[in-house]
Every structure is written in structure tokens, then in C-alpha cells.
Design an enzyme around this catalytic site. Structure first.
Site, PDB file in Angstrom:
ATOM      1  N   GLY A  11      -1.476   3.612  -6.970  1.00 23.84           N
ATOM      2  CA  GLY A  11      -1.065   3.015  -8.244  1.00 23.84           C
ATOM      3  C   GLY A  11      -2.295   2.482  -8.951  1.00 23.84           C
ATOM      4  O   GLY A  11      -3.346   2.296  -8.336  1.00 23.84           O
TER       5      GLY A  11
ATOM      6  N   GLN B 220      -6.773  -3.230 -14.729  1.00 24.51           N
ATOM      7  CA  GLN B 220      -7.827  -2.924 -13.753  1.00 24.51           C
ATOM      8  C   GLN B 220      -8.971  -2.104 -14.351  1.00 24.51           C
ATOM      9  O   GLN B 220     -10.038  -1.985 -13.737  1.00 24.51           O
ATOM     10  CB  GLN B 220      -7.231  -2.178 -12.558  1.00 24.51           C
ATOM     11  CG  GLN B 220      -6.264  -3.050 -11.738  1.00 24.51           C
ATOM     12  CD  GLN B 220      -5.696  -2.311 -10.556  1.00 24.51           C
ATOM     13  OE1 GLN B 220      -4.673  -1.635 -10.687  1.00 24.51           O
ATOM     14  NE2 GLN B 220      -6.350  -2.403  -9.416  1.00 24.51           N
TER      15      GLN B 220
ATOM     16  N   CYS C 296      -6.161  -3.361  -2.634  1.00 25.40           N
ATOM     17  CA  CYS C 296      -6.218  -3.299  -4.099  1.00 25.40           C
ATOM     18  C   CYS C 296      -7.540  -2.659  -4.499  1.00 25.40           C
ATOM     19  O   CYS C 296      -8.584  -2.980  -3.931  1.00 25.40           O
ATOM     20  CB  CYS C 296      -6.109  -4.707  -4.688  1.00 25.40           C
ATOM     21  SG  CYS C 296      -6.080  -4.737  -6.492  1.00 25.40           S
ATOM     22  N   LEU C 297      -7.483  -1.767  -5.475  1.00 31.16           N
ATOM     23  CA  LEU C 297      -8.709  -1.095  -5.936  1.00 31.16           C
ATOM     24  C   LEU C 297      -9.668  -2.089  -6.582  1.00 31.16           C
ATOM     25  O   LEU C 297     -10.850  -1.811  -6.732  1.00 31.16           O
ATOM     26  CB  LEU C 297      -8.356   0.029  -6.906  1.00 31.16           C
ATOM     27  CG  LEU C 297      -7.538   1.184  -6.309  1.00 31.16           C
ATOM     28  CD1 LEU C 297      -7.143   2.175  -7.382  1.00 31.16           C
ATOM     29  CD2 LEU C 297      -8.273   1.870  -5.176  1.00 31.16           C
TER      30      LEU C 297
ATOM     31  N   HIS D 200       3.487  -4.334  -7.027  1.00 32.25           N
ATOM     32  CA  HIS D 200       2.038  -4.610  -7.002  1.00 32.25           C
ATOM     33  C   HIS D 200       1.430  -4.348  -8.378  1.00 32.25           C
ATOM     34  O   HIS D 200       0.638  -5.147  -8.888  1.00 32.25           O
ATOM     35  CB  HIS D 200       1.380  -3.713  -5.934  1.00 32.25           C
ATOM     36  CG  HIS D 200      -0.101  -3.874  -5.827  1.00 32.25           C
ATOM     37  ND1 HIS D 200      -0.728  -4.389  -4.712  1.00 32.25           N
ATOM     38  CD2 HIS D 200      -1.107  -3.575  -6.696  1.00 32.25           C
ATOM     39  CE1 HIS D 200      -2.044  -4.406  -4.905  1.00 32.25           C
ATOM     40  NE2 HIS D 200      -2.293  -3.906  -6.109  1.00 32.25           N
ATOM     41  N   GLU D 201       1.841  -3.235  -9.006  1.00 31.23           N
ATOM     42  CA  GLU D 201       1.264  -2.870 -10.315  1.00 31.23           C
ATOM     43  C   GLU D 201       1.767  -3.774 -11.433  1.00 31.23           C
ATOM     44  O   GLU D 201       0.978  -4.197 -12.280  1.00 31.23           O
ATOM     45  CB  GLU D 201       1.570  -1.391 -10.645  1.00 31.23           C
ATOM     46  CG  GLU D 201       1.054  -0.379  -9.648  1.00 31.23           C
ATOM     47  CD  GLU D 201      -0.384  -0.602  -9.224  1.00 31.23           C
ATOM     48  OE1 GLU D 201      -0.694  -0.301  -8.057  1.00 31.23           O
ATOM     49  OE2 GLU D 201      -1.198  -1.102 -10.022  1.00 31.23           O
TER      50      GLU D 201
ATOM     51  N   HIS E  72      -0.094  -6.909 -11.614  1.00 38.66           N
ATOM     52  CA  HIS E  72      -1.390  -6.816 -12.320  1.00 38.66           C
ATOM     53  C   HIS E  72      -1.219  -7.087 -13.814  1.00 38.66           C
ATOM     54  O   HIS E  72      -2.122  -7.622 -14.464  1.00 38.66           O
ATOM     55  CB  HIS E  72      -2.021  -5.428 -12.122  1.00 38.66           C
ATOM     56  CG  HIS E  72      -2.819  -5.276 -10.855  1.00 38.66           C
ATOM     57  ND1 HIS E  72      -3.849  -6.117 -10.507  1.00 38.66           N
ATOM     58  CD2 HIS E  72      -2.740  -4.363  -9.869  1.00 38.66           C
ATOM     59  CE1 HIS E  72      -4.366  -5.736  -9.350  1.00 38.66           C
ATOM     60  NE2 HIS E  72      -3.711  -4.671  -8.930  1.00 38.66           N
TER      61      HIS E  72
HETATM   62  O1  K2U Z   1      -3.215  -1.514  -7.805  1.00 35.97           O
HETATM   63  C1  K2U Z   1      -4.061  -1.107  -7.014  1.00 35.97           C
HETATM   64  O2  K2U Z   1      -5.104  -1.727  -6.792  1.00 35.97           O
HETATM   65  C2  K2U Z   1      -3.781   0.126  -6.169  1.00 35.97           C
HETATM   66  C3  K2U Z   1      -3.233  -0.368  -4.863  1.00 35.97           C
HETATM   67  C4  K2U Z   1      -1.777  -0.101  -4.865  1.00 35.97           C
HETATM   68  C5  K2U Z   1      -1.034  -0.718  -3.733  1.00 35.97           C
HETATM   69  C6  K2U Z   1       0.314  -0.878  -3.887  1.00 35.97           C
HETATM   70  C7  K2U Z   1       1.079  -1.411  -2.876  1.00 35.97           C
HETATM   71  C8  K2U Z   1       0.515  -1.789  -1.689  1.00 35.97           C
HETATM   72  C9  K2U Z   1      -0.847  -1.632  -1.522  1.00 35.97           C
HETATM   73  C10 K2U Z   1      -1.634  -1.123  -2.559  1.00 35.97           C
HETATM   74  C11 K2U Z   1      -3.998   0.258  -3.694  1.00 35.97           C
HETATM   75  O3  K2U Z   1      -5.354   0.196  -3.816  1.00 35.97           O
HETATM   76  S1  K2U Z   1      -3.680   1.851  -3.372  1.00 35.97           S
HETATM   77  C12 K2U Z   1      -4.505   2.015  -1.804  1.00 35.97           C
HETATM   78  C13 K2U Z   1      -3.455   2.221  -0.820  1.00 35.97           C
HETATM   79  C14 K2U Z   1      -3.137   3.536  -0.516  1.00 35.97           C
HETATM   80  C15 K2U Z   1      -2.065   3.781   0.340  1.00 35.97           C
HETATM   81  C16 K2U Z   1      -1.328   2.722   0.873  1.00 35.97           C
HETATM   82  C17 K2U Z   1      -1.657   1.405   0.551  1.00 35.97           C
HETATM   83  C18 K2U Z   1      -2.738   1.164  -0.290  1.00 35.97           C
HETATM   84 NI    NI Z   2      -4.118  -3.721  -7.121  1.00 34.04          NI
END
Ligand code: K2U
Ligand code: NI
Length: 184
Positions: A60, A65, A110-111, A153-154, A157
Site C-alpha cells: 500500500g 508519503q 511502513c515505507l 494503515h493507509e 496516513h
Molecule cells: O503504507 C506503507 O508504508 C506501506 C506499508 C503497508 C502496510 C500495511 C499493513 C501492514 C503493514 C504494512 C508497508 O510498507 S508494505 C510492506 C509490507 C509488505 C507485506 C506485508 C507487510 C508489510
Molecule cells: Ni505506512
């Protein structure tokens, strides 16, 4: 295309601001921004492209971001039944949710956060989202499991909320009572 250089990191004030609603019908500029978000998420999941451009894998991404304080999100995630949930949306809103909670057993990342933050993040187990698609048409989606977690999560943000704001710092790895554990 968006690369990691375009993604702002924690400490940048934009991550703590509330993003503005996008005017409908969307302008071509807003459509391009939204398209770039979903393109990033898809690119980051393609190992060749991710390696070529040094992209961190994401499921996501939200416009704040990339320092755009507008209510836009992209989600591209496959659920545990193998169904792909791919959305690029303007002005997403959780219009209803379960009382029941859920949490990702691996914790969240989170990125915009270049560090591990251990801890379970309580989320609603099921959410109903209303939004506008890239052409400005109304969309209503009902989600559970991983897609529901990613949307929360999104949308956080868009309201200046980071995933670790929800972690019980006193006992971060305490399983959340009465909540459903969700595996990646
Ligand atoms: O918004 C972001 O920073 C992207 C997030 C999204 C996310 C949503 C729910 C739970 C964890 C993260 C991550 O960076 S995406 C990386 C990732 C990939 C697979 C599973 C979990 C996290
Ligand atoms: Ni995030």
C-alpha cells in the site's frame, strides 16, 4: 515513476498532518498522482523492477508519503484465499466496521519508517470503505483480513497517524485480547 527518493521518512512533518479531500471530478494532475501511487506498489512487487530501481516492497502507499497532502491511497494485496485486492482511490472513508479487532501476527512496517518497530497493531477485523475511483465514480468495498488491515494503515496516513501509534508500548508483543490474529 516514484522511487524511494520520493518517499518521505518519519520526522518529516507531512507525515503528521491531515490530508485534504480531493475535489471531484478529479483533475488530470490528481489522476496522475493517484496512478503513480498504484504504479509504485505494483512495481515494488515485481522483483526485477524493484531490484533495478531499489524499491522497497509495499502492499500500500498513501499520497502523504510522497509529500502530497491529499486523500489518495493505493492498495495492491493478495488475501489468504489468493484473491487480489487492487485499488487506487480518492477520499477513502471507513463508513462502518466490526467491533471485533484483528492484528497482523508479524507486526506492521511502513515505507516511511526505516526501522523495525516490534508490536501488535490493533485494527478492526472488518471494514466497509466508501471512496471514489480514479475516474471519480463512487466505490464501496467490504474487507476483512489482510486487505482490511492495509486499508486501515493507509487511511491512517491520511490522518497523520503512524502504525506504531496504536502499539501498547507497555507490552507491545502481548497478543491483543479478543482479536483475530492475521498471518501475512
Ligand atoms: O503504507 C506503507 O508504508 C506501506 C506499508 C503497508 C502496510 C500495511 C499493513 C501492514 C503493514 C504494512 C508497508 O510498507 S508494505 C510492506 C509490507 C509488505 C507485506 C506485508 C507487510 C508489510
Ligand atoms: Ni505506512
Amino acid at each position: 515513476m516514484i522511487t524511494m527518493n520520493d518517499i518521505i521518512r518519519e520526522g518529516h512533518p507531512a507525515l503528521r498532518k491531515v490530508a485534504a479531500e480531493v475535489a471531484m471530478p478529479p483533475s488530470s494532475e490528481d489522476k496522475e498522482i493517484l496512478n503513480s501511487l498504484i504504479e509504485y506498489v505494483k512495481n515494488s512487487q515485481d522483483s526485477e523492477t524493484a531490484q533495478k530501481y531499489g524499491l522497497r516492497s509495499g502492499i500500500g502507499l498513501a499520497a502523504p508519503q510522497i509529500n502530497v497532502l491529499k486523500r489518495m491511497i493505493a492498495v495492491h494485496v493478495t488475501d489468504n484465499k489468493g484473491q487480489l485486492h487492487s485499488y487506487a482511490l480518492f477520499n477513502p472513508k471507513i463508513v462502518s466496521h466490526s467491533v471485533e479487532k484483528a492484528y497482523l501476527t508479524s507486526g506492521e512496517g511502513c515505507l516511511s519508517v526505516d526501522r523495525q518497530v516490534p508490536g501488535f497493531v490493533p485494527r478492526y477485523a472488518r471494514v466497509t470503505i466508501k471512496a471514489m475511483d480514479i475516474d471519480g465514480n463512487p466505490v464501496k468495498v467490504r474487507l476483512k483480513g489482510m486487505p482490511a488491515i492495509v486499508f486501515q494503515h493507509e487511511i491512517d496516513h491520511l490522518n497523520g497517524i503512524m502504525f506504531y501509534d496504536h502499539i501498547d508500548q507497555g507490552n507491545p508483543l502481548q497478543p491483543i485480547p479478543d482479536a483475530t490474529p492475521v498471518d501475512r
